[in-house]
Design a protein around this motif. Structure first.
Motif, short mmCIF file in Angstrom:
data_model
loop_
_atom_site.label_atom_id
_atom_site.label_comp_id
_atom_site.label_asym_id
_atom_site.label_seq_id
_atom_site.Cartn_x
_atom_site.Cartn_y
_atom_site.Cartn_z
N ALA A 73 0.82 -1.21 0.00
CA ALA A 73 0.00 0.00 0.00
C ALA A 73 0.86 1.26 0.00
N PHE A 74 2.16 1.13 0.24
CA PHE A 74 3.07 2.27 0.22
C PHE A 74 3.83 2.30 -1.09
N SER A 75 4.09 3.49 -1.59
CA SER A 75 4.87 3.60 -2.81
C SER A 75 6.32 3.24 -2.52
N GLY A 76 7.02 2.81 -3.56
CA GLY A 76 8.42 2.42 -3.39
C GLY A 76 9.29 3.55 -2.88
N ARG A 77 8.96 4.78 -3.25
CA ARG A 77 9.75 5.92 -2.81
C ARG A 77 9.69 6.08 -1.30
N LEU A 78 8.53 5.81 -0.71
CA LEU A 78 8.41 5.92 0.73
C LEU A 78 9.07 4.75 1.45
N ILE A 79 8.87 3.55 0.92
CA ILE A 79 9.43 2.37 1.55
C ILE A 79 10.95 2.45 1.61
N SER A 80 11.56 3.06 0.60
CA SER A 80 13.01 3.14 0.54
C SER A 80 13.59 4.17 1.50
N ASP A 81 12.75 4.98 2.12
CA ASP A 81 13.21 5.98 3.07
C ASP A 81 13.25 5.35 4.47
N PRO A 82 14.41 5.23 5.09
CA PRO A 82 14.50 4.57 6.41
C PRO A 82 13.61 5.23 7.45
N MET A 83 13.46 6.55 7.40
CA MET A 83 12.63 7.24 8.38
C MET A 83 11.16 6.83 8.26
N VAL A 84 10.72 6.58 7.05
CA VAL A 84 9.35 6.11 6.84
C VAL A 84 9.24 4.63 7.21
N ALA A 85 10.20 3.85 6.74
CA ALA A 85 10.18 2.41 7.00
C ALA A 85 10.20 2.10 8.49
N ASN A 86 10.84 2.93 9.28
CA ASN A 86 10.92 2.69 10.72
C ASN A 86 9.57 2.81 11.42
N GLY A 87 8.62 3.48 10.78
CA GLY A 87 7.32 3.66 11.41
C GLY A 87 6.21 2.80 10.85
N ILE A 88 6.51 1.99 9.85
CA ILE A 88 5.48 1.18 9.21
C ILE A 88 4.90 0.14 10.16
N PHE A 89 5.71 -0.31 11.09
CA PHE A 89 5.27 -1.37 12.00
C PHE A 89 4.16 -0.91 12.94
N LEU A 90 4.01 0.40 13.16
CA LEU A 90 3.19 0.90 14.26
C LEU A 90 1.73 0.50 14.17
N LEU A 91 1.11 0.65 13.01
CA LEU A 91 -0.32 0.38 12.90
C LEU A 91 -0.67 -1.07 13.23
N PRO A 92 -0.03 -2.07 12.61
CA PRO A 92 -0.33 -3.45 13.02
C PRO A 92 0.06 -3.73 14.47
#
Length: 233
Positions: A28-47
């Motif tokens: 559900a996230f674009s590749g540009r966001l996933i490749s950013d460590p700052m964004v990737a570090n917060g993806i876990f929060l919702l689940p």
């Protein structure tokens, strides 16, 4: 992937469905966001929050586990504040709060009164409080600089809403990468449908074509797919 799997199992999903939740969530996230460590570090929060919430309300109001799992959810919020973009964390907390409210209104099978509402709200409040305490070394110093930013000024309406989410954009939650929906949401001017997910969608249509629920989502999927062919690779 781990927390999405655990959240799925906590809500009664099968092994396969729980495993696929994390994969679908990431796409559900674009590749540009996933490749950013700052964004990737917060993806876990919702689940993480979904899982902690399911465990917190499992044993009811009298259980000490409510406090334990609420604290676990707060630890996730605090860690996300320290390791990811604060804006993404605020979005996740807002979406999670809506989920808690909908769960209370439509899923909770007990008597809906002030006491049960306070029980639900207490889980959310404890999570937010623990998260704030953990992230306080990051949040409190940042608040001192707010008067020095443009956020302290009165902004024109067009500037304040330049990245706002309109009603039509909410349909983007149903499909990966904020797909294009004519007359509803501009999104990205192409359709992202992974080959595996497209295979599952087509298989589902023929496997359970008499199901009204499947037919609704199949029709929506077909509409988006056909209307987005112009921007497909």
């Amino acid at each position: 992937l781990l927390w999405s799997y655990l959240a799925g199992r906590a809500y009664g999903f099968s092994l396969l469905a729980s495993f696929l939740l994390g994969i679908a969530y990431i796409t559900a996230f674009s590749g540009r966001l996933i490749s950013d460590p700052m964004v990737a570090n917060g993806i876990f929060l919702l689940p993480w929050l979904f899982y902690a919430f399911a465990k917190a309300i499992k044993d009811g109001k009298g259980s000490w586990k409510r406090w334990l799992w609420s604290g676990v959810g707060g630890i996730g919020i605090g860690w996300a504040f320290l390791a990811s973009f604060s804006q993404i964390v605020i979005y996740d907390i807002f979406i999670f709060a809506i989920f808690v409210l909908l769960h209370f209104l439509f899923v909770f099978s007990g008597k809906k009164n002030l006491a049960s509402f306070v029980f639900y709200a207490s889980v959310l409040i404890i999570m937010a409080a623990v998260g704030f305490l953990i992230a306080a070394p990051h949040i409190l110093p940042a608040l001192k600089f707010t008067p020095l930013t443009f956020r302290a000024e009165q902004l024109p309406y067009d500037v304040a809403t330049i990245k706002s989410v309109g009603p039509g954009d909410l349909i983007g939650f149903l499909f990966p990468a904020f797909s294009y929906f004519p007359y509803l949401s501009p999104g990205l001017k192409y359709l992202y449908v992974g080959a595996f997910w497209f295979f599952l969608a087509v298989t589902g249509i023929f496997y359970k074509f008499r199901s009204k629920v499947v037919n609704i989502f199949a029709a929506l999927f077909g509409f988006v797919f056909i209307s987005s062919l112009k921007w497909s690779p």
